[in-house]
Design a protein around this motif. Structure first.
Motif, PDB file in Angstrom:
ATOM      1  N   VAL A  42     -52.080 -62.638  29.867  1.00 20.16           N
ATOM      2  CA  VAL A  42     -53.379 -63.104  30.372  1.00 20.16           C
ATOM      3  C   VAL A  42     -54.351 -63.293  29.210  1.00 20.16           C
ATOM      4  O   VAL A  42     -55.079 -64.280  29.156  1.00 20.16           O
ATOM      5  CB  VAL A  42     -53.952 -62.126  31.421  1.00 20.16           C
ATOM      6  N   ASP A  43     -54.347 -62.371  28.262  1.00 23.27           N
ATOM      7  CA  ASP A  43     -55.222 -62.478  27.097  1.00 23.27           C
ATOM      8  C   ASP A  43     -54.964 -63.798  26.365  1.00 23.27           C
ATOM      9  O   ASP A  43     -55.894 -64.569  26.079  1.00 23.27           O
ATOM     10  CB  ASP A  43     -54.981 -61.288  26.165  1.00 23.27           C
ATOM     11  N   MET A  44     -53.688 -64.097  26.084  1.00 23.20           N
ATOM     12  CA  MET A  44     -53.339 -65.328  25.348  1.00 23.20           C
ATOM     13  C   MET A  44     -53.682 -66.589  26.134  1.00 23.20           C
ATOM     14  O   MET A  44     -54.133 -67.572  25.562  1.00 23.20           O
ATOM     15  CB  MET A  44     -51.840 -65.351  25.024  1.00 23.20           C
ATOM     16  N   GLU A  45     -53.454 -66.563  27.452  1.00 24.46           N
ATOM     17  CA  GLU A  45     -53.601 -67.762  28.270  1.00 24.46           C
ATOM     18  C   GLU A  45     -55.026 -68.006  28.768  1.00 24.46           C
ATOM     19  O   GLU A  45     -55.396 -69.148  29.026  1.00 24.46           O
ATOM     20  CB  GLU A  45     -52.663 -67.683  29.478  1.00 24.46           C
ATOM     21  N   ARG A  46     -55.823 -66.964  28.971  1.00 27.59           N
ATOM     22  CA  ARG A  46     -57.097 -67.136  29.668  1.00 27.59           C
ATOM     23  C   ARG A  46     -58.348 -66.684  28.926  1.00 27.59           C
ATOM     24  O   ARG A  46     -59.460 -66.874  29.402  1.00 27.59           O
ATOM     25  CB  ARG A  46     -57.037 -66.386  31.007  1.00 27.59           C
TER      26      ARG A  46
END
Length: 71
Positions: A42-46
């Motif tokens: 989630v950190d990388m994508e959002r």
């Protein structure tokens, strides 16, 4: 894995599928690893979109619809 964080006073929800072997054990370490993987995804994508970071995400329970039982 269900994750959420707050953004400007509102809740922002994310769900990521974490595939075995990470979840194949009932062991606490395996569960912690699954949470870590989901938070990183989630950190990388959002992060750029909603500000989600691995540190700001909290876990909530997600259940597959096929596992639901009539009351």
């Amino acid at each position: 894995m269900g994750l959420w964080h707050e953004v400007d006073g509102a809740s922002c929800y994310h769900v990521r599928q974490v595939v075995s072997p990470v979840l194949s054990s009932g062991d606490k370490a395996a569960c912690d690893d699954a949470v870590l993987v989901a938070r990183a995804l989630v950190d990388m994508e959002r992060r750029a979109t909603c500000g989600a970071t691995a540190d700001s995400l909290k876990v909530y329970m997600v259940e597959r619809a096929v596992d639901w039982q009539a009351l």
